[in-house]
Write a protein that holds these residues in place. Structure first.
Motif, mmCIF file in Angstrom:
data_model
loop_
_atom_site.group_PDB
_atom_site.id
_atom_site.type_symbol
_atom_site.label_atom_id
_atom_site.label_comp_id
_atom_site.label_asym_id
_atom_site.label_seq_id
_atom_site.Cartn_x
_atom_site.Cartn_y
_atom_site.Cartn_z
ATOM 1 N N GLU A 123 1.097 -1.174 -0.080
ATOM 2 C CA GLU A 123 0.060 -0.039 0.318
ATOM 3 C C GLU A 123 1.421 1.476 0.348
ATOM 4 N N ALA A 124 1.677 0.710 0.831
ATOM 5 C CA ALA A 124 2.601 2.452 1.026
ATOM 6 C C ALA A 124 3.997 2.992 0.374
ATOM 7 N N PRO A 129 7.464 0.357 6.681
ATOM 8 C CA PRO A 129 6.224 0.017 7.456
ATOM 9 C C PRO A 129 5.813 -1.798 7.297
ATOM 10 N N ALA A 130 6.325 -2.457 6.934
ATOM 11 C CA ALA A 130 5.935 -3.755 6.705
ATOM 12 C C ALA A 130 7.185 -4.356 7.506
ATOM 13 N N VAL A 131 8.405 -3.916 7.294
ATOM 14 C CA VAL A 131 9.440 -4.293 8.801
ATOM 15 C C VAL A 131 8.804 -3.827 9.593
ATOM 16 N N VAL A 132 8.859 -2.555 10.213
ATOM 17 C CA VAL A 132 7.991 -1.800 11.570
ATOM 18 C C VAL A 132 7.348 -2.990 12.024
ATOM 19 N N PHE B 121 5.212 7.533 12.896
ATOM 20 C CA PHE B 121 5.549 6.202 11.761
ATOM 21 C C PHE B 121 5.315 5.062 12.381
ATOM 22 N N ALA B 122 4.400 4.356 11.909
ATOM 23 C CA ALA B 122 3.787 3.683 12.360
ATOM 24 C C ALA B 122 4.028 2.087 11.350
ATOM 25 N N PRO B 123 3.756 0.892 11.875
ATOM 26 C CA PRO B 123 3.534 -0.814 11.782
ATOM 27 C C PRO B 123 2.179 -0.285 10.410
ATOM 28 N N ALA B 124 3.318 -1.517 9.906
ATOM 29 C CA ALA B 124 2.606 -1.109 7.308
ATOM 30 C C ALA B 124 0.063 -1.384 8.823
#
Lengths: 401, 345
Positions: A123-124, A129-132, B121-124
Motif C-alpha cells: 500500500e505504502a 512499514p512492513a519491517v516495522v 511513523f507506524a507499523p503497516a
C-alpha cells in the motif's frame, strides 16, 4: 567454569538490502570469513554452533536455522538457535560462552544473520512499514499489540519517561553531536552500511520525528548482513593463537538480565519505565565477574538502537550518573580525545543493525580496537525487546590473562 | 446489512507476480510477490474475563495479591510469583510462591506514569491511525489508591490530532468507552481530565459519543492582505524546490509510484502541490478535492521546510502547521531535503 576465548571473527558487509544474497548465503560467507580469520577448519574442528536469528517473519521462513546446518559446515552437529529480541546476537554469544565454559564444547561457532528488507508494504510502496510491522508482532497480542506498539514507540517511551524525571538531560544538541561522532567513526569500518554518509547535527535536528521525541536520524538502520565468531576453550584458544601468531582474546565477564514485560512502580516486580535497569544489572555483574570497574574499560561497543537510549545506557553502566548523560558530550568523555572510546564501528546507527548478529559485529569491533589501539579491556553490550527490557554485557580482555 | 471490516485490507494483499531488479553486481534478480499469513480464532483465554467486562459491563478489572497487596492492571497474570498462599496443614507439599490473585473492579480515573510518545511513523497495520499516542496509565481503586501496575492504553485528545504536550507525566486521565465494543483493549482509551467538563468526569461509564471531538480542527483560513507578498514568495520558493527535484534521482525515487493533491493554505493565499510520477508540481490555481491540507498562518513558516529542510512532521508536532491528516505523503516529502542534499542539488 572454564576460561573462554574468542579466536576469530568474520563479517559480511552491512547493506540496507542484499538482493543478491539469501540469508543462507550471507551466513556461509560470514563463516568463511571467520574460518579464514581464525585459521580454523570449521567442518573438522568446530564441535557445535549457536546461531542468532531474531525474527522468522523477516526471513520469510519459520525455523530458518534448519536451512543453514549444512551451509555453515556443522552437518550432524549441535546447532542451537537463539532469538532474544534486539539482544539476540549477544544472547547467542552468551549461550556459546556457556557451552564452552561448561566443557561441553571446545570450539563453538557463533553466527548471527538477518534479512529484513524483503518485507514490503504494497500500500505504502515502501519496505519500512512492513519491517516495522514484522517487529511489531513481538508485542503481546492481548494488551499492547492491538494498540500499534512497535520498537520505536517503546524505546521512545523509555526515553521520554527518563526525560520526565531528568528534565534537561538528553539535550537534542548533545544527541545530534553523538550522531556526528558515530558518523565519523563509521568511516573506519569497512563493513559499515552508512560509511560514505555525512550527517550534520543540524540535519539530525531538522529530520522528522518518527516517534516524538526521537528523530529519524537518531535511530539505527535496518540491515541485512551476517557475522560469525569462534569461541574456544583455553587450550584451543592458546593453540589457535599460536597458529595465527596473535594474542588471544578472553571473555573475562558475561551477564544477562531481562526486566519484566509489564510496567509499574516497583523495580523488583515491574519494568520501571524511566530506567534501563537491565543495563545497570548486567554491567555490574559482568564487571564483577571480571574483577574490574567501569573505569577500567577503555572501549565500549554498545547497542545504540536509538541515540538517547545509548546515552541512558552509558549512564546506567555508571560512566556518568543517571540524569547527567549530557556530560558524556559536554565534558568530552566520549568525544574524540575523551577517556572512553564508544562505538568506534559507528555502532548500529551507522554500522548497521542486523539484529541476529549486530552484537557480534560489536565484538568484532572491540577486538579490532583492542589490537589496533593497544588497549586491554573492552565491553560489548546488547539490549532489546519491549521497552529495552533485555540486557547482555561481555567484558573482553586482550592478551594473556 | 451490517458492514464488515476485513482483518487484512484488500489494499495490503499483493497480487501474484514478480519484478526484476539489478543488483550491485549488474546481474538481474527476481523479486517475487509473497506473503506469510495465518488466520486466527485467537483465544483470549484467562483474559476473557477482563475483556468481557469491558465489552458488557464497562468496568475495568485488575487483580490484587492478598499477601503483598500489589494491584496489577492489566490483570495479565493470575498469580503473584513472590508470594505464597497460606500454609495448608492438611497437605504434605506446600505451594511456594505464586499466590492466587483476586479480581478487583477499578475506577475509570487514573494518571499517566510517563509522558506518552507520539507515534508519527507506524507499523503497516496502523498507518491510518497516526499521529497516535499510547501511554501507561495507573488507575485508582474505588478507595482512591493507585494501582501498582500501569496499563498501556491509547490516549486521545478532544482538540484534534494528537501532538506532544497534550498529555504529560502525572496528568490525570479519564477512561472512555467506545460505543461499539468487541472485547479488546481498543474498547477503551484515555482522555486528559483537563479536557473534560466536570459532569463528564463524574459520569461512569463515559462513552465516546458523550464527547465533542476535533474541536480545533478548523482548517479554513482567510487571506490577509498583509501576508500576500510573503505568500507569493513562498509559492515561488516551492517552484524552485520542485525544480531541484527534477535534478535529483534520490528525490525522484522518494516520490516514485506516488500521487497526491496537496492544498497549501496560508494567510498569504492558497496554492496547490501535485505529486505525480516522481515529480512535484506547483499549481497556482485553486486545487479541487485535495487529499492533504497544509495550513499555516504565516507563509514564512513553510520556508523552514523548503529552505532549511526542517521536517513538515516536526512543524505539525510543534503546532505551527495544521494538517487534516498525517500520512505517507508527508513522510515522503520529509525525505526530500536530505535526498536533495545527498545528490548535491
Amino acid at each position: 567454569m572454564r576460561k573462554v576465548g574468542i579466536v576469530g571473527a568474520g563479517m559480511v558487509e552491512c547493506r540496507g538490502r542484499h538482493i543478491e544474497k539469501s540469508y543462507p548465503e550471507l551466513a556461509q560467507l560470514a563463516v568463511m570469513e571467520c574460518a579464514k580469520d581464525a585459521q580454523v577448519d570449521v567442518v573438522r574442528e568446530a564441535d557445535s554452533g549457536v546461531i542468532g536469528i531474531y525474527n522468522d517473519i523477516l526471513q520469510s521462513q519459520a525455523i530458518p536455522e534448519s536451512t543453514l546446518q549444512g551451509h555453515i559446515g556443522l552437518a550432524n552437529k549441535s546447532l542451537t538457535r537463539v532469538s532474544s529480541g534486539g539482544a539476540t546476537g549477544a544472547y547467542a554469544m552468551a549461550v556459546a560462552h556457556d557451552r564452552v565454559a561448561s566443557g561441553r564444547s571446545d570450539i563453538c561457532l557463533v553466527l548471527g544473520v538477518e534479512k529484513a528488507l524483503d518485507c514490503y508494504d504494497f500500500e505504502a510502496e515502501s519496505a519500512t512499514p512492513a519491517v516495522v510491522q514484522a517487529i511489531g508482532y513481538s508485542w503481546d497480542p492481548w494488551f499492547e499489540r492491538p494498540l500499534g506498539e512497535h520498537a520505536s514507540s517503546s524505546y521512545a517511551q523509555v526515553i521520554i519517561a527518563y526525560m520526565d524525571r531528568h528534565p534537561g538531560d538528553l539535550d537534542p544538541m548533545v544527541r545530534a553531536r553523538v550522531v556526528e561522532l558515530l558518523c565519523g567513526h563509521a568511516k573506519n569500518n569497512p563493513y559499515a552500511q552508512r560509511r560514505g554518509e555525512t550527517v550534520t547535527a543540524e540535519e539530525v535536528l531538522n529530520s522528522r520525528y518518527i516517534v516524538h521525541p526521537v528523530h529519524q536520524l537518531e535511530t539505527c538502520v535496518y540491515t541485512e548482513a551476517a557475522c560469525a565468531l569462534i569461541f574456544a576453550s583455553e587450550k584451543m584458544t592458546r593453540e589457535i593463537a599460536r597458529r595465527r601468531n596473535r594474542e588471544p582474546m578472553w571473555i573475562r565477564g558475561v551477564a544477562e538480565a531481562n526486566e519484566p514485560y509489564f510496567v509499574g512502580d516497583d523495580i523488583d516486580y515491574y519494568k520501571a519505565i524511566n530506567r534501563i535497569h537491565s543495563d545497570y544489572l548486567v554491567t555490574k555483574k559482568a564487571l564483577k565477574m571480571a574483577r574490574l570497574s567501569i573505569d577500567d574499560i577503555q572501549v565500549i561497543e554498545l547497542h545504540d538502537a536509538y541515540i538517547p537510549q545509548m546515552l541512558i545506557t552509558l549512564a546506567e553502566m555508571g560512566v556518568v550518573p543517571v540524569g547527567r548523560a549530557n556530560d558524556l558530550v559536554n565534558e568530552g568523555i566520549i568525544m574524540p580525545g575523551g577517556k572512553l572510546l564508544v562505538n568506534p564501528s559507528g555502532g548500529l546507527m551507522f554500522g548497521g543493525h542486523f539484529v541476529g548478529g549486530s552484537n557480534m559485529m560489536s565484538t568484532w569491533s572491540v577486538m579490532r580496537e583492542l589490537r589496533g589501539r593497544d588497549l586491554q579491556f573492552g565491553l560489548v553490550h546488547g539490549t532489546g525487546a519491549i521497552n529495552s527490557n533485555y540486557g547482555v554485557a561481555f567484558v573482553i580482555e586482550r592478551g594473556e590473562s | 446489512m451490517k458492514e464488515t471490516k476485513k482483518i487484512i485490507p484488500d489494499v495490503m494483499i499483493p497480487y501474484k507476480g514478480s519484478k526484476i531488479e539489478k543488483g550491485r553486481d549488474g546481474a538481474e534478480y527476481i523479486l517475487r510477490n509473497d506473503a506469510m499469513y495465518t488466520g486466527y480464532e485467537h483465544s483470549q483465554a484467562e483474559h476473557s474475563e477482563f475483556f468481557l467486562s469491558l465489552k458488557n459491563n464497562c468496568v475495568i478489572l485488575g487483580r490484587i495479591c492478598p499477601s503483598c497487596e500489589k494491584i496489577d492492571v492489566p490483570p495479565a497474570k493470575l498469580r503473584c510469583p513472590p508470594c505464597s498462599p497460606p500454609v495448608d496443614p492438611t497437605k504434605h507439599l506446600q505451594q511456594i510462591g505464586f499466590r492466587e490473585m483476586v479480581v478487583v473492579a477499578l475506577s475509570d480515573r487514573g494518571f499517566l506514569e510517563a509522558t506518552p510518545p507520539v507515534v508519527c511513523f507506524a507499523p503497516a497495520n496502523f498507518k491510518s491511525e497516526v499521529p497516535y499516542a499510547n501511554g501507561y496509565v495507573r488507575l485508582y481503586t474505588k478507595e482512591g489508591t493507585a494501582t501498582n501496575g500501569a496499563m498501556k492504553i491509547r490516549i486521545r485528545t478532544t482538540t484534534g490530532l494528537m501532538r506532544p504536550g497534550i498529555a504529560k507525566w502525572k496528568d490525570e486521565v479519564k477512561i472512555v468507552f467506545r460505543d461499539e465494543r468487541e472485547g479488546s483493549i481498543c474498547d477503551i482509551f484515555a482522555v486528559p481530565a483537563s479536557e473534560l467538563a466536570e459532569e463528564q468526569l463524574q459520569k461512569s461509564p463515559l462513552f465516546e459519543s458523550d464527547i465533542e471531538w476535533d474541536r480545533d480542527m478548523d482548517l479554513n483560513i482567510r487571506v490577509d492582505d498583509s501576508f500576500t507578498q510573503s505568500g507569493d514568495f513562498l509559492r515561488k520558493e516551492w517552484m524552485i524546490f520542485a525544480s531541484r527535484i527534477e535534478r535529483s534521482k534520490r528525490a525522484q525515487k522518494d516520490l516514485a509510484n506516488w500521487s497526491s493533491r496537496i492544498l497549501v493554505a496560508t494567510l498569504g493565499g492558497d496554492f496547490g502541490l501535485l505529486i505525480v510520477d516522481g515529480a512535484l508540481v506547483v499549481d497556482g490555481c485553486d486545487l479541487f478535492d485535495p487529499d492533504i491540507i497544509l495550513r499555516v498562518d504565516d507563509p514564512k513558516t513553510l520556508l523552514r521546510y523548503v529552505h532549511d529542510g526542517y521536517a513538515l512532521t516536526n512543524l505539525f508536532l510543534e503546532g505551527s502547521l495544521h494538517l487534516n491528516v498525517l500520512n505517507e505523503t508527508i513522510f515522503k516529502m520529509d525525505r526530500l531535503p536530505r535526498s536533495l542534499k545527498r545528490d548535491g542539488v
